[in-house]
Enzyme design. Structure first.
Site, PDB file in Angstrom:
ATOM      1  N   CYS A 174      -0.613  -2.917  15.412  1.00 21.76           N
ATOM      2  CA  CYS A 174      -0.589  -2.437  13.845  1.00 21.76           C
ATOM      3  C   CYS A 174      -0.883  -3.608  13.009  1.00 21.76           C
ATOM      4  O   CYS A 174      -0.609  -4.749  13.332  1.00 21.76           O
ATOM      5  CB  CYS A 174       1.042  -2.127  13.643  1.00 21.76           C
ATOM      6  SG  CYS A 174       1.503  -2.148  11.893  1.00 21.76           S
TER       7      CYS A 174
ATOM      8  N   CYS B 102       3.325   8.176   1.621  1.00 19.76           N
ATOM      9  CA  CYS B 102       3.726   7.401   2.657  1.00 19.76           C
ATOM     10  C   CYS B 102       3.882   6.059   2.104  1.00 19.76           C
ATOM     11  O   CYS B 102       3.140   5.436   1.490  1.00 19.76           O
ATOM     12  CB  CYS B 102       2.468   7.176   3.541  1.00 19.76           C
ATOM     13  SG  CYS B 102       2.822   6.139   4.940  1.00 19.76           S
TER      14      CYS B 102
ATOM     15  N   GLU C 157       0.784  -1.124   0.063  1.00 17.22           N
ATOM     16  CA  GLU C 157      -0.122   0.087  -0.009  1.00 17.22           C
ATOM     17  C   GLU C 157       1.000   1.197  -0.118  1.00 17.22           C
ATOM     18  O   GLU C 157       2.004   1.155   0.660  1.00 17.22           O
ATOM     19  CB  GLU C 157      -0.703   0.238   1.174  1.00 17.22           C
ATOM     20  CG  GLU C 157      -1.553  -1.133   1.699  1.00 17.22           C
ATOM     21  CD  GLU C 157      -2.247  -1.170   2.957  1.00 17.22           C
ATOM     22  OE1 GLU C 157      -2.900  -1.978   3.325  1.00 17.22           O
ATOM     23  OE2 GLU C 157      -1.711  -0.433   3.657  1.00 17.22           O
TER      24      GLU C 157
ATOM     25  N   CYS D 241       4.333  -4.768  16.174  1.00 17.57           N
ATOM     26  CA  CYS D 241       3.723  -3.938  17.135  1.00 17.57           C
ATOM     27  C   CYS D 241       2.378  -4.184  17.416  1.00 17.57           C
ATOM     28  O   CYS D 241       1.548  -4.628  16.492  1.00 17.57           O
ATOM     29  CB  CYS D 241       4.105  -2.520  16.537  1.00 17.57           C
ATOM     30  SG  CYS D 241       5.512  -1.860  16.340  1.00 17.57           S
TER      31      CYS D 241
ATOM     32  N   CYS E 115      -1.441   1.823   8.617  1.00 22.02           N
ATOM     33  CA  CYS E 115      -0.519   0.738   8.254  1.00 22.02           C
ATOM     34  C   CYS E 115      -0.983  -0.448   7.955  1.00 22.02           C
ATOM     35  O   CYS E 115      -1.391  -1.209   8.806  1.00 22.02           O
ATOM     36  CB  CYS E 115       0.505   0.948   9.238  1.00 22.02           C
ATOM     37  SG  CYS E 115       1.883   0.301   8.775  1.00 22.02           S
TER      38      CYS E 115
ATOM     39  N   CYS F 168       5.600  -7.309   7.627  1.00 23.52           N
ATOM     40  CA  CYS F 168       6.533  -6.702   8.807  1.00 23.52           C
ATOM     41  C   CYS F 168       6.892  -7.820   9.587  1.00 23.52           C
ATOM     42  O   CYS F 168       5.907  -8.551  10.280  1.00 23.52           O
ATOM     43  CB  CYS F 168       6.054  -5.463   9.562  1.00 23.52           C
ATOM     44  SG  CYS F 168       7.185  -4.407  10.532  1.00 23.52           S
TER      45      CYS F 168
HETATM   46  N1  SAH Z   1       7.886   0.497  11.044  1.00 25.08           N
HETATM   47  C1  SAH Z   1       8.022   1.845  10.925  1.00 25.08           C
HETATM   48  C2  SAH Z   1       7.384   2.568   9.831  1.00 25.08           C
HETATM   49  C3  SAH Z   1       5.692   1.828   9.590  1.00 25.08           C
HETATM   50  S1  SAH Z   1       4.449   2.293  10.791  1.00 25.08           S
HETATM   51  C4  SAH Z   1       7.965   2.309  12.386  1.00 25.08           C
HETATM   52  O1  SAH Z   1       7.392   1.413  13.133  1.00 25.08           O
HETATM   53  O2  SAH Z   1       7.869   3.411  12.668  1.00 25.08           O
HETATM   54  C5  SAH Z   1       4.272   4.026  10.798  1.00 25.08           C
HETATM   55  C6  SAH Z   1       3.744   4.586  12.237  1.00 25.08           C
HETATM   56  O3  SAH Z   1       2.380   4.173  12.115  1.00 25.08           O
HETATM   57  C7  SAH Z   1       4.678   4.092  13.499  1.00 25.08           C
HETATM   58  O4  SAH Z   1       4.664   4.939  14.273  1.00 25.08           O
HETATM   59  C8  SAH Z   1       3.522   3.163  13.783  1.00 25.08           C
HETATM   60  O5  SAH Z   1       3.631   2.767  15.113  1.00 25.08           O
HETATM   61  C9  SAH Z   1       2.130   3.720  13.560  1.00 25.08           C
HETATM   62  N2  SAH Z   1       0.920   2.759  13.631  1.00 25.08           N
HETATM   63  C10 SAH Z   1       0.895   1.418  13.236  1.00 25.08           C
HETATM   64  N3  SAH Z   1      -0.339   0.892  13.293  1.00 25.08           N
HETATM   65  C11 SAH Z   1      -1.062   2.005  13.849  1.00 25.08           C
HETATM   66  C12 SAH Z   1      -2.485   2.239  14.156  1.00 25.08           C
HETATM   67  N4  SAH Z   1      -3.329   1.352  14.243  1.00 25.08           N
HETATM   68  N5  SAH Z   1      -2.878   3.359  14.693  1.00 25.08           N
HETATM   69  C13 SAH Z   1      -1.809   4.586  14.769  1.00 25.08           C
HETATM   70  N6  SAH Z   1      -0.690   4.425  14.405  1.00 25.08           N
HETATM   71  C14 SAH Z   1       0.019   3.242  13.731  1.00 25.08           C
END
Ligand code: SAH
Length: 345
Positions: free
Chosen positions: A119, A105, A92, A116, A333, A112
């Protein structure tokens, strides 16, 4: 020998290859001009290259492009593009339009590894790294096919950019090259969940690039559960790496903080975040958690977000709050590609 994707190579690498086949080095600049300033997809369109040279290039290389598998437009102007990588996988790319900015973006991996907990990308597991060309082609599609004038480039799509460091750094060199896309480093932001060796490599690159650290928690205990990468790269070391980045590059660091109701949104968390941001002279970007179905995380109420934000402001921390964009199109994401995979599998 299999043909190679010419967009996987930096200007220096193409120069070397061109000289090896007996042409002048400046031909590499001409190739870059056609690929990145004009966005051509056929060597025959490179009209200032001698015909024999074009044919030679055609024998050794091909010019790739991404194919669009779907597009969703949000009522707030956010657009999400779903690209087919041609091997059954999807990525995406999100275009966020706000006032005079158009931010793209970019995804760096299909899936991944880092998991997290809130995510969608991590939830679906890791599939593979994207090549430099697959990263670059996300931009070229929006710029040349759709004629968008992009102002900012953030590596915040699917994947962990610093876990695919070689390819991401190559893509950044191509983006930053004067003969190529000529995108100023200050308009590029790399976001990481805290992969320290990658932060060091980015620091050593010596570019005026922006770094965002996805902090999300201020104690190791909590961060271990929300951002599992913390077990390998704990807070103290991560903060030191951030400090080193700021000292060496002179750039202001951003700490991203996804606010999750009842997990990391107390005043105590805010006080500790204030201390860390103060020490790093960092900005804080508060992101109300965008709920992913099935994961069970919710954003705090607007009032609680305001209280958290006020605490930071009182502590003289520069803080922004990310507006929730594209919620109606699952712009968080990995949400869309994840759904597509579920449907397929
Ligand atoms: N892996 C990298 C970049 C991709 S995610 C990172 O972790 O920074 C980009 C941002 O979106 C990160 O800060 C991530 O924690 C956040 N993110 C992921 N899922 C999310 C969600 N459900 N709600 C809000 N932010 C989210």
């Amino acid at each position: 020998m299999d043909k190679r994707d010419i967009k996987d190579f930096t200007l220096e690498e193409i120069k070397k290859a061109v000289v090896e086949i007996g042409e002048s080095g400046y031909r590499a600049e001409q190739i870059f001009f056609w690929l990145y300033k004009k966005g051509v997809c056929d060597f025959q369109e490179m009209s200032n290259l001698p015909q024999a040279f074009r044919s030679k290039l055609e024998q050794d290389y091909y010019i790739s492009a991404l194919s669009l598998a779907g597009k969703l437009s949000s009522a707030d102007g956010t657009e999400k593009f779903l690209f087919n990588l041609g091997d059954g996988n999807f990525i995406e790319t999100v275009l966020i339009c706000a006032r005079n900015r158009k931010t793209v973006c970019l995804s760096t991996q299909a899936g991944c590894k880092f998991g997290c907990v809130f995510c969608a990308s991590g939830h679906g597991g890791f599939i593979r790294d994207l090549s430099p060309s697959e990263i670059i082609n996300q931009i070229l599609f929006l710029q040349h096919r759709l004629k968008h004038k992009i102002t900012n480039y953030v590596f915040m799509g699917m994947g962990e950019p610093l876990d695919n460091c070689d390819n991401v750094l190559k893509a950044i060199m191509i983006m930053n090259s004067k003969s190529g896309m000529d995108i100023g480093a200050r308009r590029i932001t790399v976001s990481t969940c805290g992969v320290i060796p990658g932060i060091r490599r980015l620091t050593d690159l010596g570019l005026q690039i922006n770094l965002s650290i996805s902090l999300h928690a201020v104690t190791d205990n909590l961060r271990d559960t929300l951002v599992p990468a913390n077990k390998r790269y704990p807070l103290k070391k991560l903060i030191e790496a951030g400090e080193h980045f700021t000292k060496k590059t002179g750039r202001i660091l951003t700490l991203e903080y996804v606010l999750i109701k009842g997990r990391n949104d107390s005043l105590k968390d805010a006080a500790e975040l204030e201390a860390i941001a103060g020490r790093l002279k960092a900005k804080v970007n508060l992101i109300p958690c965008s709920p992913v179905p099935g994961l069970g995380f919710q954003p705090p109420s607007k009032k609680d977000i305001d209280i958290f934000m006020d605490k930071l402001i009182q502590g003289k921390i520069k803080v922004t709050r990310r507006e929730s964009k594209g919620r109606d199109i699952q712009a968080a994401c990995g949400q869309l590609a994840g759904r597509l995979k579920q449907k397929d599998g």
